[in-house]
Design a protein around this motif. Structure first.
Motif, short mmCIF file in Angstrom:
data_model
loop_
_atom_site.label_atom_id
_atom_site.label_comp_id
_atom_site.label_asym_id
_atom_site.label_seq_id
_atom_site.Cartn_x
_atom_site.Cartn_y
_atom_site.Cartn_z
N GLU A 116 0.84 -1.20 0.00
CA GLU A 116 0.00 0.00 0.00
C GLU A 116 0.87 1.24 0.00
OE1 GLU A 116 -0.69 -0.28 4.84
OE2 GLU A 116 -2.41 -0.15 3.53
N ASN A 117 0.26 2.35 -0.38
CA ASN A 117 0.90 3.66 -0.31
C ASN A 117 -0.20 4.70 -0.21
OD1 ASN A 117 2.09 6.12 -0.66
ND2 ASN A 117 3.61 5.36 -2.10
N LYS A 134 -5.89 5.06 -0.83
CA LYS A 134 -6.20 4.58 0.52
C LYS A 134 -6.22 3.06 0.56
CE LYS A 134 -9.37 8.38 1.11
NZ LYS A 134 -10.78 8.71 1.26
N SER A 135 -6.29 2.44 -0.60
CA SER A 135 -6.44 0.99 -0.67
C SER A 135 -5.13 0.28 -0.99
CB SER A 135 -7.49 0.63 -1.71
OG SER A 135 -7.09 1.09 -2.97
N THR A 136 -5.14 -1.03 -0.81
CA THR A 136 -3.98 -1.86 -1.09
C THR A 136 -4.00 -2.33 -2.54
OG1 THR A 136 -5.13 -3.89 -0.50
CG2 THR A 136 -3.96 -2.75 1.29
N TRP A 138 -6.83 -4.73 -2.90
CA TRP A 138 -8.14 -4.09 -3.09
C TRP A 138 -8.33 -3.76 -4.57
CZ3 TRP A 138 -10.76 -0.15 -5.18
CH2 TRP A 138 -12.03 0.15 -4.70
N ILE A 144 1.18 2.64 -6.90
CA ILE A 144 1.38 2.21 -5.51
C ILE A 144 2.75 1.55 -5.40
CG2 ILE A 144 0.67 0.53 -3.75
CD1 ILE A 144 -2.26 1.03 -4.67
#
Length: 159
Positions: free
Chosen positions: A26-27, A32-34, A37, A154
């Motif tokens: 994630e970043n 906001k998601s991985t 996701w 990301i």
């Protein structure tokens, strides 16, 4: 033309698959998601749209003008952060590799199921309206590309 679109989608699915080992990355500066996701959501959309198209009644398709469709589909572009995913395509709280692999297998099967459908098989999108088979394949390409780009961003920021 359809074969070219099918090849593009297969290549995108292969790229999605290559990111499975990185689902926990994630970043928050990018999303906001991985990664997981993004993969899960992209595959849920792919499979839901495909199922809709397979189950559509081609006789009900009627061509109509849609400004957003005529601008964004040729560009193969979805602006970031402008739309929210409907609940039915939101990933679960915990994303499992097995679930992503199952969805990936379904997506590959859907590609082969869509290939022989008539040109007027369709998917009805809440913004773009009714998309015929060719437009639906373009939408799947565009949506998957959008999420692959987010994954790339990301990962680029986490190295």
């Amino acid at each position: 033309m359809i074969n070219k679109k099918i090849t593009i989608l297969k290549n995108q699915l292969s790229k999605l698959e290559s990111f499975i080992p990185l689902i926990d990355k994630e970043n928050p500066e990018v999303s906001k998601s991985t990664v997981g996701w993004q993969l899960d959501h992209a595959l849920k959309v792919f499979n839901l749209v495909s199922t809709w198209t397979v189950n559509s009644n081609p006789k009900e398709y009627k061509r109509s003008f849609n400004l957003w469709r005529s601008v964004l589909l040729p560009l193969c572009y979805i602006p970031r952060g402008k739309a929210r995913a409907p609940k039915k395509v939101l990933p679960p709280e915990t994303i499992l590799k097995e679930d992503i692999l199952n969805q990936l297998q379904q997506a590959h099967q859907h590609i082969e199921t869509i290939r022989p459908l008539p040109k007027t098989a369709y998917f009805e999108h809440h913004v773009f309206g009714k998309l015929n088979k060719q437009q639906t394949l373009r939408f799947l390409e565009m949506h998957t590309k959008h999420h692959l780009k987010i994954v790339d961003d990301i990962l680029a920021q986490t190295d």
